[in-house]
Design a protein around this motif. Structure first.
Motif, short mmCIF file in Angstrom:
data_model
loop_
_atom_site.label_atom_id
_atom_site.label_comp_id
_atom_site.label_asym_id
_atom_site.label_seq_id
_atom_site.Cartn_x
_atom_site.Cartn_y
_atom_site.Cartn_z
N PHE A 121 0.69 -1.32 0.28
CA PHE A 121 -0.05 0.15 -0.14
C PHE A 121 0.62 1.10 -0.04
O PHE A 121 1.72 1.35 0.23
CB PHE A 121 -1.12 -0.11 0.92
CG PHE A 121 -1.77 -1.28 1.51
CD1 PHE A 121 -3.35 -1.19 0.39
CD2 PHE A 121 -1.35 -1.97 2.08
CE1 PHE A 121 -4.17 -2.33 0.69
CE2 PHE A 121 -2.98 -3.81 1.69
CZ PHE A 121 -3.40 -3.26 1.45
N ASP A 122 0.46 2.33 -0.16
CA ASP A 122 1.29 3.28 -0.57
C ASP A 122 0.11 4.68 -1.18
O ASP A 122 -0.50 4.48 -1.98
CB ASP A 122 2.37 3.31 -2.33
CG ASP A 122 3.54 4.11 -1.56
OD1 ASP A 122 4.37 4.21 -1.05
OD2 ASP A 122 3.20 5.86 -2.38
N ASP A 123 0.69 6.05 -1.03
CA ASP A 123 -0.23 6.84 -1.34
C ASP A 123 0.28 7.99 -2.65
O ASP A 123 -0.05 8.56 -2.84
CB ASP A 123 0.42 8.24 -0.07
CG ASP A 123 -0.86 8.24 1.25
OD1 ASP A 123 -1.63 7.41 0.78
OD2 ASP A 123 -0.56 8.03 2.10
N LYS A 127 2.67 5.03 -8.25
CA LYS A 127 2.93 3.91 -7.47
C LYS A 127 1.97 2.15 -7.33
O LYS A 127 2.34 1.48 -7.53
CB LYS A 127 4.13 3.99 -6.04
CG LYS A 127 5.32 4.72 -6.44
CD LYS A 127 5.95 4.85 -4.39
CE LYS A 127 7.23 5.49 -5.18
NZ LYS A 127 7.35 5.60 -3.17
N VAL A 128 0.80 2.89 -7.56
CA VAL A 128 -0.32 2.13 -7.07
C VAL A 128 -0.40 1.63 -8.24
O VAL A 128 -0.78 2.03 -9.70
CB VAL A 128 -1.36 2.52 -6.39
CG1 VAL A 128 -0.40 2.84 -5.21
CG2 VAL A 128 -2.17 4.34 -7.04
N ASN A 129 -1.68 0.38 -8.22
CA ASN A 129 -2.86 0.05 -8.93
C ASN A 129 -1.55 -0.63 -10.50
O ASN A 129 -1.47 -1.13 -11.25
CB ASN A 129 -3.02 0.88 -10.12
CG ASN A 129 -3.83 1.42 -9.79
OD1 ASN A 129 -4.62 0.60 -8.35
ND2 ASN A 129 -4.89 2.54 -9.14
N ILE A 137 -0.28 -3.53 -5.98
CA ILE A 137 0.31 -2.27 -5.33
C ILE A 137 -0.76 -1.49 -5.14
O ILE A 137 -1.40 -1.14 -6.21
CB ILE A 137 2.07 -1.58 -5.83
CG1 ILE A 137 2.72 -2.24 -5.87
CG2 ILE A 137 1.32 0.20 -4.76
CD1 ILE A 137 4.17 -1.24 -5.95
N PHE A 138 -1.32 -1.48 -3.89
CA PHE A 138 -2.76 -0.64 -3.74
C PHE A 138 -2.98 0.65 -2.99
O PHE A 138 -1.69 1.10 -2.37
CB PHE A 138 -3.36 -1.42 -2.80
CG PHE A 138 -3.71 -2.43 -3.36
CD1 PHE A 138 -5.54 -3.16 -4.53
CD2 PHE A 138 -3.34 -3.49 -3.05
CE1 PHE A 138 -4.91 -4.23 -4.90
CE2 PHE A 138 -3.84 -5.64 -3.24
CZ PHE A 138 -4.41 -5.32 -4.16
N PRO A 139 -3.69 1.64 -3.35
CA PRO A 139 -3.95 2.82 -2.90
C PRO A 139 -4.30 2.61 -1.20
O PRO A 139 -4.82 2.23 -0.88
CB PRO A 139 -4.91 4.01 -2.71
CG PRO A 139 -5.57 2.55 -3.94
CD PRO A 139 -4.89 1.71 -4.87
N SER A 140 -4.04 3.57 -0.30
CA SER A 140 -3.67 2.91 1.03
C SER A 140 -4.96 3.33 1.67
O SER A 140 -5.65 2.58 2.27
CB SER A 140 -2.51 4.36 1.59
OG SER A 140 -1.65 4.12 1.97
N ASP A 142 -7.19 1.54 0.53
CA ASP A 142 -8.46 0.20 0.03
C ASP A 142 -7.15 -0.85 0.95
O ASP A 142 -7.45 -1.47 1.18
CB ASP A 142 -7.31 0.11 -1.39
CG ASP A 142 -8.04 0.47 -2.49
OD1 ASP A 142 -9.15 1.36 -2.41
OD2 ASP A 142 -7.82 0.38 -3.60
#
Length: 216
Positions: A121-123, A127-129, A137-140, A142
């Motif tokens: 998870f990252d903001d 970096k996400v999806n 890697i998911f948005p935080s 989620d």
């Protein structure tokens, strides 16, 4: 089969639990070398351990030795893996995909011991999806949904210090029961959540202390 005694986990010293991991690695090496049985003294001499400490640590969990033989290497390794919870796979969530988080995802040692990072998870929208080493890697935002959906019980925090407490709060709210914290921050978690801090700077400062005190 070893004779197991009933034990309560809170009564087992944490340093004993840490040494069980060391013994397990030693037994793994012995097994790979084809060694079938070994005494506590031989184990201590081969791996620079304390034989009395080995016997004392194992005594918390039962009697594993056989008179005149010592320990059966494969059997003792399997018992220690069971005690440490390494006889199963633990899904892990990692929060923070910076330099450290990226290295942790790519580290293969976790999976070999049964710890599989199943979600990151990252903001940062950049970096996400996507996936890295097969890990999504998911948005935080989620985090709670994915942690619950994947049955995650262990979380790793690899974010800057100022963001660490909010991340810890989010992991706890999502049902995480154990947290490994790499952020240089003192975190507050409920007493039922196990927290371990890994501060690499403190470890280096400890080394520099001994270097500074030693003769040149």
């Amino acid at each position: 089969m070893p004779r197991r005694s009933n034990y309560r986990l809170p009564r087992v010293p944490e340093m004993t639990v840490r040494r069980l991991s060391v013994y397990t690695r030693c037994l793994q090496q012995l097994e790979e070398d084809g060694v079938k049985t070994i005494s506590s003294q031989e184990l201590a001499e081969r791996f620079n351990l304390n034989s009395a400490q080995v016997r004392k640590d194992l005594a918390y969990f039962g009697e594993f030795g056989v008179r005149g033989i010592g320990y059966y290497v494969s059997g003792l390794k399997a018992e220690l893996q069971r005690i440490l919870g390494l006889d199963r796979e633990w899904p892990v969530a990692l929060v923070g995909f910076g330099n450290l988080g990226s290295a942790l995802v790519r580290y293969k040692g976790f999976a070999r011991q049964g710890f599989r990072i199943v979600a990151v998870f990252d903001d940062d929208p950049a970096k996400v999806n996507r996936e890295v080493e097969g890990v999504p890697i998911f948005p935080s935002r989620d985090l709670a949904r994915e942690v619950r959906a994947r049955g995650v019980q262990i979380g790793i925090i690899a974010v800057p210090a100022e963001a660490a407490q909010a991340v810890a709060d989010g992991l706890v709210a999502a049902g995480i029961r154990a947290i490994l914290n790499f952020a240089p921050a003192r975190l507050r978690v409920p007493k039922e959540v196990r927290l371990k801090d890994v501060d690499l700077t403190i470890e280096l400062e400890t080394l520099s202390f001994y270097l500074a005190k030693s003769p040149r």
